[in-house]
Design a protein around this motif. Structure first.
Motif, PDB file in Angstrom:
ATOM      1  N   SER A  38       0.834  -1.209   0.000  1.00  0.00           N
ATOM      2  CA  SER A  38       0.000   0.000   0.000  1.00  0.00           C
ATOM      3  C   SER A  38       0.866   1.254   0.000  1.00  0.00           C
ATOM      4  O   SER A  38       0.495   2.269  -0.600  1.00  0.00           O
ATOM      5  N   ASN A  39       2.023   1.207   0.650  1.00  0.00           N
ATOM      6  CA  ASN A  39       2.946   2.343   0.609  1.00  0.00           C
ATOM      7  C   ASN A  39       3.503   2.549  -0.796  1.00  0.00           C
ATOM      8  O   ASN A  39       3.644   3.691  -1.248  1.00  0.00           O
ATOM      9  N   ILE A  40       3.836   1.464  -1.480  1.00  0.00           N
ATOM     10  CA  ILE A  40       4.314   1.571  -2.859  1.00  0.00           C
ATOM     11  C   ILE A  40       3.229   2.179  -3.744  1.00  0.00           C
ATOM     12  O   ILE A  40       3.501   3.039  -4.596  1.00  0.00           O
ATOM     13  N   LEU A  41       2.001   1.728  -3.546  1.00  0.00           N
ATOM     14  CA  LEU A  41       0.881   2.279  -4.303  1.00  0.00           C
ATOM     15  C   LEU A  41       0.761   3.780  -4.074  1.00  0.00           C
ATOM     16  O   LEU A  41       0.571   4.556  -5.019  1.00  0.00           O
ATOM     17  N   VAL A  42       0.928   4.209  -2.836  1.00  0.00           N
ATOM     18  CA  VAL A  42       0.771   5.627  -2.504  1.00  0.00           C
ATOM     19  C   VAL A  42       1.894   6.467  -3.088  1.00  0.00           C
ATOM     20  O   VAL A  42       1.638   7.486  -3.736  1.00  0.00           O
ATOM     21  N   PHE A  43       3.161   6.063  -2.862  1.00  0.00           N
ATOM     22  CA  PHE A  43       4.220   6.941  -3.381  1.00  0.00           C
ATOM     23  C   PHE A  43       4.267   6.920  -4.907  1.00  0.00           C
ATOM     24  O   PHE A  43       4.577   7.928  -5.537  1.00  0.00           O
ATOM     25  N   GLY A  44       3.909   5.805  -5.518  1.00  0.00           N
ATOM     26  CA  GLY A  44       3.820   5.776  -6.972  1.00  0.00           C
ATOM     27  C   GLY A  44       2.737   6.722  -7.474  1.00  0.00           C
ATOM     28  O   GLY A  44       2.940   7.449  -8.459  1.00  0.00           O
ATOM     29  N   PHE A  45       1.617   6.745  -6.780  1.00  0.00           N
ATOM     30  CA  PHE A  45       0.515   7.617  -7.175  1.00  0.00           C
ATOM     31  C   PHE A  45       0.864   9.077  -6.932  1.00  0.00           C
ATOM     32  O   PHE A  45       0.518   9.957  -7.738  1.00  0.00           O
ATOM     33  N   GLY A  71      -9.654   5.799  -3.759  1.00  0.00           N
ATOM     34  CA  GLY A  71      -9.390   4.392  -3.461  1.00  0.00           C
ATOM     35  C   GLY A  71      -7.991   4.167  -2.935  1.00  0.00           C
ATOM     36  O   GLY A  71      -7.774   3.355  -2.023  1.00  0.00           O
ATOM     37  N   VAL A  72      -7.017   4.886  -3.496  1.00  0.00           N
ATOM     38  CA  VAL A  72      -5.630   4.772  -3.016  1.00  0.00           C
ATOM     39  C   VAL A  72      -5.537   5.254  -1.573  1.00  0.00           C
ATOM     40  O   VAL A  72      -4.893   4.622  -0.732  1.00  0.00           O
ATOM     41  N   MET A  73      -6.220   6.362  -1.280  1.00  0.00           N
ATOM     42  CA  MET A  73      -6.209   6.873   0.091  1.00  0.00           C
ATOM     43  C   MET A  73      -6.831   5.877   1.054  1.00  0.00           C
ATOM     44  O   MET A  73      -6.335   5.663   2.167  1.00  0.00           O
ATOM     45  N   HIS A 105       3.708   3.383   8.527  1.00  0.00           N
ATOM     46  CA  HIS A 105       2.432   3.170   9.208  1.00  0.00           C
ATOM     47  C   HIS A 105       1.721   4.455   9.619  1.00  0.00           C
ATOM     48  O   HIS A 105       0.513   4.434   9.890  1.00  0.00           O
ATOM     49  N   TYR A 106       2.455   5.558   9.664  1.00  0.00           N
ATOM     50  CA  TYR A 106       1.840   6.808  10.120  1.00  0.00           C
ATOM     51  C   TYR A 106       2.041   7.965   9.143  1.00  0.00           C
ATOM     52  O   TYR A 106       1.070   8.595   8.713  1.00  0.00           O
ATOM     53  N   ILE A 107       3.285   8.243   8.781  1.00  0.00           N
ATOM     54  CA  ILE A 107       3.557   9.424   7.959  1.00  0.00           C
ATOM     55  C   ILE A 107       2.948   9.293   6.565  1.00  0.00           C
ATOM     56  O   ILE A 107       2.255  10.208   6.093  1.00  0.00           O
ATOM     57  N   ALA A 108       3.192   8.181   5.887  1.00  0.00           N
ATOM     58  CA  ALA A 108       2.623   7.994   4.546  1.00  0.00           C
ATOM     59  C   ALA A 108       1.094   8.009   4.560  1.00  0.00           C
ATOM     60  O   ALA A 108       0.469   8.699   3.741  1.00  0.00           O
ATOM     61  N   PRO A 109       0.453   7.266   5.467  1.00  0.00           N
ATOM     62  CA  PRO A 109      -1.017   7.320   5.495  1.00  0.00           C
ATOM     63  C   PRO A 109      -1.559   8.714   5.797  1.00  0.00           C
ATOM     64  O   PRO A 109      -2.471   9.188   5.108  1.00  0.00           O
ATOM     65  N   LEU A 110      -1.015   9.366   6.815  1.00  0.00           N
ATOM     66  CA  LEU A 110      -1.546  10.677   7.192  1.00  0.00           C
ATOM     67  C   LEU A 110      -1.293  11.724   6.120  1.00  0.00           C
ATOM     68  O   LEU A 110      -2.137  12.603   5.884  1.00  0.00           O
ATOM     69  N   ALA A 111      -0.151  11.622   5.439  1.00  0.00           N
ATOM     70  CA  ALA A 111       0.133  12.549   4.339  1.00  0.00           C
ATOM     71  C   ALA A 111      -0.889  12.389   3.220  1.00  0.00           C
ATOM     72  O   ALA A 111      -1.366  13.379   2.645  1.00  0.00           O
ATOM     73  N   MET A 112      -1.267  11.148   2.918  1.00  0.00           N
ATOM     74  CA  MET A 112      -2.237  10.894   1.858  1.00  0.00           C
ATOM     75  C   MET A 112      -3.633  11.336   2.277  1.00  0.00           C
ATOM     76  O   MET A 112      -4.396  11.890   1.469  1.00  0.00           O
ATOM     77  N   ILE A 113      -3.975  11.108   3.536  1.00  0.00           N
ATOM     78  CA  ILE A 113      -5.287  11.526   4.028  1.00  0.00           C
ATOM     79  C   ILE A 113      -5.423  13.046   3.958  1.00  0.00           C
ATOM     80  O   ILE A 113      -6.440  13.578   3.477  1.00  0.00           O
ATOM     81  N   VAL A 114      -4.413  13.768   4.442  1.00  0.00           N
ATOM     82  CA  VAL A 114      -4.437  15.231   4.407  1.00  0.00           C
ATOM     83  C   VAL A 114      -4.522  15.730   2.964  1.00  0.00           C
ATOM     84  O   VAL A 114      -5.295  16.647   2.647  1.00  0.00           O
ATOM     85  N   ASP A 115      -3.741  15.120   2.078  1.00  0.00           N
ATOM     86  CA  ASP A 115      -3.739  15.509   0.668  1.00  0.00           C
ATOM     87  C   ASP A 115      -5.139  15.382   0.071  1.00  0.00           C
ATOM     88  O   ASP A 115      -5.642  16.292  -0.589  1.00  0.00           O
ATOM     89  N   THR A 116      -5.771  14.235   0.316  1.00  0.00           N
ATOM     90  CA  THR A 116      -7.088  13.983  -0.272  1.00  0.00           C
ATOM     91  C   THR A 116      -8.153  14.902   0.301  1.00  0.00           C
ATOM     92  O   THR A 116      -8.986  15.448  -0.437  1.00  0.00           O
ATOM     93  N   LEU A 117      -8.130  15.099   1.594  1.00  0.00           N
ATOM     94  CA  LEU A 117      -9.149  15.941   2.218  1.00  0.00           C
ATOM     95  C   LEU A 117      -8.991  17.408   1.850  1.00  0.00           C
ATOM     96  O   LEU A 117      -9.980  18.096   1.567  1.00  0.00           O
ATOM     97  N   MET A 118      -7.760  17.897   1.829  1.00  0.00           N
ATOM     98  CA  MET A 118      -7.539  19.334   1.690  1.00  0.00           C
ATOM     99  C   MET A 118      -7.373  19.791   0.246  1.00  0.00           C
ATOM    100  O   MET A 118      -7.792  20.893  -0.105  1.00  0.00           O
ATOM    101  N   PHE A 119      -6.756  18.984  -0.593  1.00  0.00           N
ATOM    102  CA  PHE A 119      -6.389  19.444  -1.932  1.00  0.00           C
ATOM    103  C   PHE A 119      -7.357  19.010  -3.025  1.00  0.00           C
ATOM    104  O   PHE A 119      -7.447  19.662  -4.068  1.00  0.00           O
ATOM    105  N   ASP A 120      -8.072  17.905  -2.818  1.00  0.00           N
ATOM    106  CA  ASP A 120      -8.937  17.390  -3.879  1.00  0.00           C
ATOM    107  C   ASP A 120     -10.254  18.152  -3.949  1.00  0.00           C
ATOM    108  O   ASP A 120     -10.765  18.656  -2.936  1.00  0.00           O
ATOM    109  N   ARG A 121     -10.816  18.182  -5.148  1.00  0.00           N
ATOM    110  CA  ARG A 121     -12.075  18.868  -5.385  1.00  0.00           C
ATOM    111  C   ARG A 121     -13.220  18.189  -4.636  1.00  0.00           C
ATOM    112  O   ARG A 121     -13.251  16.963  -4.496  1.00  0.00           O
ATOM    113  N   ARG A 122     -14.167  18.961  -4.180  1.00  0.00           N
ATOM    114  CA  ARG A 122     -15.327  18.415  -3.487  1.00  0.00           C
ATOM    115  C   ARG A 122     -16.242  17.656  -4.459  1.00  0.00           C
ATOM    116  O   ARG A 122     -16.241  17.911  -5.655  1.00  0.00           O
ATOM    117  N   ARG A 123     -17.028  16.749  -3.893  1.00  0.00           N
ATOM    118  CA  ARG A 123     -18.088  16.034  -4.618  1.00  0.00           C
ATOM    119  C   ARG A 123     -17.574  15.385  -5.902  1.00  0.00           C
ATOM    120  O   ARG A 123     -18.169  15.542  -6.974  1.00  0.00           O
TER     121      ARG A 123
END
Length: 208
Positions: A38-45, A71-73, A105-123
């Motif tokens: 899952s980490n490879i999937l995230v940094f590749g994405f 889905g990646v998040m 287990h923490y930095i990669a997941p939280l970085a992706m969560i923050v990215d998706t919540l804050m930077f991605d378009r709504r709806r």
């Protein structure tokens, strides 16, 4: 380079370092862990998003890409939650309090969560996306059971090897407890996906 691209580049590099440290310590067998995959999937994405923004402008203009990103998040969020609540409390302090562990287990997941919540378009998601996002964890579950039952590939550092995680060890706990664990995790995963969909109604970049 935009601030968003810089953030994603740094997050991706952190993921590369974390996975590299895991493999350097315990070998290529670490690729059998959902955490590492899952980490490879995230940094590749993350790297792909940086490239896509250079090529086509803001990724927020590409709804399909944002749906895939959701889905990646969710994949890496599962890594974080399962480790924090189910696996972390069972490991020795030396295996918990180290850089490589926190990176994957923490930095990669939280970085992706923050990215998706804050930077991605709504709806940006469809109603059935949280169900579709379950496909990657289910595919890994099938592989993990096949490996534990038939392939018998050794899992580095896993007490329950050839099962990567204790809650998948059919030989030790039996079929019913494993099924219950998996069903509970699957239901929680789907519900969390719908929570994400709800949050993305109000949080993130506003639609044009």
């Amino acid at each position: 380079m935009s601030k968003t691209q810089s953030y994603r580049l740094v997050a991706g590099l952190a993921g590369v370092i974390g996975v590299s440290m895991q493999i350097a310590k315990d070998g290529w067998g670490m690729l059998l862990y959902y955490t590492v995959l899952s980490n490879i999937l995230v940094f590749g994405f993350m790297f792909y998003l940086v490239y896509a923004e250079f090529k086509d402008g803001s990724v927020n203009n590409h709804r399909t890409l944002l749906r895939i990103k959701g889905g990646v998040m969710m994949c890496i969020t599962l890594t974080f939650l399962v480790y924090h609540f189910m696996l972390g409390p069972r490991v020795a302090p030396a295996d918990f309090w180290n850089v490589r562990n926190f990176l994957v287990h923490y930095i990669a997941p939280l970085a992706m969560i923050v990215d998706t919540l804050m930077f991605d378009r709504r709806r940006s998601y469809d109603r059935l996306d949280p169900i579709k996002w379950m496909s990657v964890p289910i595919a890994y579950l099938i592989f993990a059971i096949i490996n534990g039952q038939w392939l018998k590939l050794a899992i580095p550092g896993a007490v329950d090897s050839p099962y990567p995680y204790y809650f998948l060890n059919i030989d030790k706990y039996g079929v019913q407890p494993v099924v219950i664990y998996c069903v509970v995790i699957a239901i929680a995963y789907a519900l969390l996906g719908y929570v994400l969909m709800g949050l993305k109604t109000y949080i993130g970049t506003k639609n044009n």
